[in-house]
Design a protein around this motif. Structure first.
Motif, PDB file in Angstrom:
ATOM      1  N   LYS A   1      27.043  90.204  74.565  1.00 19.83           N
ATOM      2  CA  LYS A   1      26.074  91.902  74.646  1.00 19.83           C
ATOM      3  C   LYS A   1      24.883  91.734  75.054  1.00 19.83           C
ATOM      4  O   LYS A   1      24.179  92.037  75.996  1.00 19.83           O
ATOM      5  CB  LYS A   1      27.207  92.290  74.339  1.00 19.83           C
ATOM      6  CG  LYS A   1      28.105  92.717  74.909  1.00 19.83           C
ATOM      7  CD  LYS A   1      29.546  94.279  73.934  1.00 19.83           C
ATOM      8  CE  LYS A   1      30.816  93.848  74.618  1.00 19.83           C
ATOM      9  NZ  LYS A   1      31.557  94.872  73.927  1.00 19.83           N
ATOM     10  N   LEU A   2      24.171  91.091  73.984  1.00 19.82           N
ATOM     11  CA  LEU A   2      22.506  91.278  73.982  1.00 19.82           C
ATOM     12  C   LEU A   2      22.008  89.980  75.622  1.00 19.82           C
ATOM     13  O   LEU A   2      21.396  90.534  76.219  1.00 19.82           O
ATOM     14  CB  LEU A   2      22.059  90.347  72.832  1.00 19.82           C
ATOM     15  CG  LEU A   2      22.223  91.544  71.942  1.00 19.82           C
ATOM     16  CD1 LEU A   2      21.937  91.038  70.348  1.00 19.82           C
ATOM     17  CD2 LEU A   2      21.225  92.976  71.795  1.00 19.82           C
ATOM     18  N   GLU A   3      22.767  89.222  75.503  1.00 20.48           N
ATOM     19  CA  GLU A   3      23.063  87.891  76.541  1.00 20.48           C
ATOM     20  C   GLU A   3      22.060  88.639  77.614  1.00 20.48           C
ATOM     21  O   GLU A   3      21.313  88.431  78.363  1.00 20.48           O
ATOM     22  CB  GLU A   3      22.881  86.582  76.270  1.00 20.48           C
ATOM     23  CG  GLU A   3      23.126  86.218  75.065  1.00 20.48           C
ATOM     24  CD  GLU A   3      23.540  85.328  74.792  1.00 20.48           C
ATOM     25  OE1 GLU A   3      23.390  83.825  73.850  1.00 20.48           O
ATOM     26  OE2 GLU A   3      24.971  84.795  74.845  1.00 20.48           O
ATOM     27  N   GLN A   4      23.529  89.383  77.681  1.00 19.55           N
ATOM     28  CA  GLN A   4      23.646  89.962  79.544  1.00 19.55           C
ATOM     29  C   GLN A   4      22.541  90.575  79.336  1.00 19.55           C
ATOM     30  O   GLN A   4      22.460  90.761  79.993  1.00 19.55           O
ATOM     31  CB  GLN A   4      24.892  90.644  78.924  1.00 19.55           C
ATOM     32  CG  GLN A   4      26.387  89.963  79.612  1.00 19.55           C
ATOM     33  CD  GLN A   4      28.112  90.716  78.613  1.00 19.55           C
ATOM     34  OE1 GLN A   4      27.543  92.067  78.551  1.00 19.55           O
ATOM     35  NE2 GLN A   4      28.851  89.577  78.811  1.00 19.55           N
ATOM     36  N   LEU A   5      22.340  91.870  78.140  1.00 16.48           N
ATOM     37  CA  LEU A   5      20.870  92.551  78.973  1.00 16.48           C
ATOM     38  C   LEU A   5      20.184  92.284  79.390  1.00 16.48           C
ATOM     39  O   LEU A   5      19.722  92.122  79.997  1.00 16.48           O
ATOM     40  CB  LEU A   5      21.275  93.884  77.256  1.00 16.48           C
ATOM     41  CG  LEU A   5      20.058  94.907  77.878  1.00 16.48           C
ATOM     42  CD1 LEU A   5      20.290  95.651  78.560  1.00 16.48           C
ATOM     43  CD2 LEU A   5      19.773  95.853  75.992  1.00 16.48           C
ATOM     44  N   GLN A   6      19.987  91.095  78.506  1.00 15.43           N
ATOM     45  CA  GLN A   6      18.426  90.477  78.692  1.00 15.43           C
ATOM     46  C   GLN A   6      18.444  89.518  80.012  1.00 15.43           C
ATOM     47  O   GLN A   6      17.473  89.775  80.987  1.00 15.43           O
ATOM     48  CB  GLN A   6      18.625  89.338  77.714  1.00 15.43           C
ATOM     49  CG  GLN A   6      16.636  88.354  77.773  1.00 15.43           C
ATOM     50  CD  GLN A   6      16.072  89.213  77.021  1.00 15.43           C
ATOM     51  OE1 GLN A   6      15.616  89.981  76.707  1.00 15.43           O
ATOM     52  NE2 GLN A   6      14.640  89.410  78.403  1.00 15.43           N
ATOM     53  N   TYR A   7      19.586  89.039  80.700  1.00 17.36           N
ATOM     54  CA  TYR A   7      19.725  88.469  81.903  1.00 17.36           C
ATOM     55  C   TYR A   7      19.201  89.123  83.131  1.00 17.36           C
ATOM     56  O   TYR A   7      19.148  89.485  83.814  1.00 17.36           O
ATOM     57  CB  TYR A   7      21.564  87.757  82.357  1.00 17.36           C
ATOM     58  CG  TYR A   7      21.870  86.274  81.584  1.00 17.36           C
ATOM     59  CD1 TYR A   7      20.739  85.259  82.042  1.00 17.36           C
ATOM     60  CD2 TYR A   7      22.009  86.402  81.262  1.00 17.36           C
ATOM     61  CE1 TYR A   7      21.089  84.193  81.203  1.00 17.36           C
ATOM     62  CE2 TYR A   7      23.004  85.091  80.146  1.00 17.36           C
ATOM     63  CZ  TYR A   7      21.459  83.488  80.722  1.00 17.36           C
ATOM     64  OH  TYR A   7      22.371  82.627  80.665  1.00 17.36           O
ATOM     65  N   LEU A   8      20.428  90.808  82.776  1.00 22.97           N
ATOM     66  CA  LEU A   8      19.854  92.535  83.985  1.00 22.97           C
ATOM     67  C   LEU A   8      18.406  92.216  84.181  1.00 22.97           C
ATOM     68  O   LEU A   8      18.295  92.390  85.134  1.00 22.97           O
ATOM     69  CB  LEU A   8      20.816  93.109  83.757  1.00 22.97           C
ATOM     70  CG  LEU A   8      22.002  92.934  83.788  1.00 22.97           C
ATOM     71  CD1 LEU A   8      23.129  93.914  82.935  1.00 22.97           C
ATOM     72  CD2 LEU A   8      22.524  92.403  85.111  1.00 22.97           C
ATOM     73  N   LEU A   9      17.582  92.644  82.758  1.00 27.35           N
ATOM     74  CA  LEU A   9      16.070  92.519  82.644  1.00 27.35           C
ATOM     75  C   LEU A   9      15.469  91.064  83.308  1.00 27.35           C
ATOM     76  O   LEU A   9      14.841  91.820  83.988  1.00 27.35           O
ATOM     77  CB  LEU A   9      16.010  92.925  81.474  1.00 27.35           C
ATOM     78  CG  LEU A   9      16.614  94.497  80.897  1.00 27.35           C
ATOM     79  CD1 LEU A   9      16.250  94.301  79.432  1.00 27.35           C
ATOM     80  CD2 LEU A   9      16.529  95.826  81.001  1.00 27.35           C
TER      81      LEU A   9
ATOM     82  N   THR B   1      28.671  94.653  87.311  1.00 28.53           N
ATOM     83  CA  THR B   1      29.693  95.394  87.479  1.00 28.53           C
ATOM     84  C   THR B   1      30.510  94.907  85.827  1.00 28.53           C
ATOM     85  O   THR B   1      31.019  95.755  85.410  1.00 28.53           O
ATOM     86  CB  THR B   1      30.351  94.904  88.890  1.00 28.53           C
ATOM     87  OG1 THR B   1      29.018  95.857  89.333  1.00 28.53           O
ATOM     88  CG2 THR B   1      31.434  96.383  87.550  1.00 28.53           C
ATOM     89  N   GLU B   2      31.297  93.849  85.636  1.00 30.04           N
ATOM     90  CA  GLU B   2      32.177  93.037  84.611  1.00 30.04           C
ATOM     91  C   GLU B   2      31.687  93.324  83.279  1.00 30.04           C
ATOM     92  O   GLU B   2      32.138  94.131  82.624  1.00 30.04           O
ATOM     93  CB  GLU B   2      32.320  91.510  85.212  1.00 30.04           C
ATOM     94  CG  GLU B   2      32.955  91.340  86.203  1.00 30.04           C
ATOM     95  CD  GLU B   2      33.171  89.887  86.601  1.00 30.04           C
ATOM     96  OE1 GLU B   2      32.699  88.807  85.801  1.00 30.04           O
ATOM     97  OE2 GLU B   2      33.695  89.390  87.511  1.00 30.04           O
ATOM     98  N   TRP B   3      30.116  93.310  83.005  1.00 32.20           N
ATOM     99  CA  TRP B   3      29.684  93.886  82.096  1.00 32.20           C
ATOM    100  C   TRP B   3      29.563  94.787  81.595  1.00 32.20           C
ATOM    101  O   TRP B   3      29.686  95.128  80.385  1.00 32.20           O
ATOM    102  CB  TRP B   3      28.431  92.099  81.966  1.00 32.20           C
ATOM    103  CG  TRP B   3      28.600  91.043  81.692  1.00 32.20           C
ATOM    104  CD1 TRP B   3      29.590  90.602  82.021  1.00 32.20           C
ATOM    105  CD2 TRP B   3      27.790  90.576  81.926  1.00 32.20           C
ATOM    106  NE1 TRP B   3      29.302  88.814  82.089  1.00 32.20           N
ATOM    107  CE2 TRP B   3      27.226  88.930  82.495  1.00 32.20           C
ATOM    108  CE3 TRP B   3      25.669  90.390  82.398  1.00 32.20           C
ATOM    109  CZ2 TRP B   3      26.916  88.038  82.491  1.00 32.20           C
ATOM    110  CZ3 TRP B   3      24.448  89.412  82.784  1.00 32.20           C
ATOM    111  CH2 TRP B   3      25.521  88.298  82.564  1.00 32.20           C
ATOM    112  N   PHE B   4      28.952  96.048  82.284  1.00 34.10           N
ATOM    113  CA  PHE B   4      28.643  96.953  82.246  1.00 34.10           C
ATOM    114  C   PHE B   4      30.072  97.234  81.561  1.00 34.10           C
ATOM    115  O   PHE B   4      30.503  98.270  80.877  1.00 34.10           O
ATOM    116  CB  PHE B   4      28.357  97.477  83.535  1.00 34.10           C
ATOM    117  CG  PHE B   4      28.231  99.494  83.142  1.00 34.10           C
ATOM    118  CD1 PHE B   4      26.905  99.537  82.996  1.00 34.10           C
ATOM    119  CD2 PHE B   4      28.976  99.841  83.447  1.00 34.10           C
ATOM    120  CE1 PHE B   4      26.577 101.008  82.784  1.00 34.10           C
ATOM    121  CE2 PHE B   4      28.535 101.257  83.141  1.00 34.10           C
ATOM    122  CZ  PHE B   4      27.428 102.207  83.078  1.00 34.10           C
ATOM    123  N   ASN B   5      30.954  97.437  82.240  1.00 37.88           N
ATOM    124  CA  ASN B   5      32.572  97.604  82.337  1.00 37.88           C
ATOM    125  C   ASN B   5      32.800  97.316  80.310  1.00 37.88           C
ATOM    126  O   ASN B   5      34.005  98.401  80.248  1.00 37.88           O
ATOM    127  CB  ASN B   5      33.731  97.604  83.112  1.00 37.88           C
ATOM    128  CG  ASN B   5      33.172  97.999  84.088  1.00 37.88           C
ATOM    129  OD1 ASN B   5      32.519  98.819  84.661  1.00 37.88           O
ATOM    130  ND2 ASN B   5      33.925  97.320  85.403  1.00 37.88           N
TER     131      ASN B   5
END
Length: 117
Positions: free
Chosen positions: A15-23, A78-82
């Motif tokens: 989840k931390l990596e997901q957030l970093q990717y999005l940013l 969308t997949e991650w956020f959910n």
């Protein structure tokens, strides 16, 4: 939150990596992509339903054009956020505000107007 650099080949990002990717992606978006993302983000945090972006790329037909990188990223978002907790969702907004205050002012205005209706 510290910068997280993903290690390739070790499975899906945390989840931390997901957030970093999005940013990181957000910083690459054109103004049109930011506008599309604004509507998608607003839909996620409210009941506005402003986005015309398809929630799923599963409806694409074989003859359709391949999805753009932006579309693939929005599918991942969308997949991650959910699967994120409320704290993780709040952290995304905090970090986006640090990157682009004007973008987040628009977001907050849209959400406030949507709630008022």
């Amino acid at each position: 939150m510290t910068d997280v650099k993903p290690a390739f080949g070790r499975g899906p990002p945390g989840k931390l990596e997901q957030l970093q990717y999005l940013l990181e992606w957000f910083q690459e978006y054109s103004s049109l992509q930011k506008e599309d993302f604004l509507h998608i983000l607003t839909d996620k945090y409210s009941q506005c339903n402003l986005s015309t972006f398809p929630e799923s790329l599963g409806s694409l037909q074989v003859g359709d054009r391949p999805p753009s990188i932006f579309q693939c990223r929005m599918k991942l978002f969308t997949e991650w956020f959910n699967n994120w907790s409320d704290e993780e969702k709040a952290e995304l907004l905090i970090r986006l505000k640090m990157l682009d205050k004007n973008f987040m002012m628009k977001f907050e205005e849209i959400v406030a107007n949507c709630v008022a209706e």
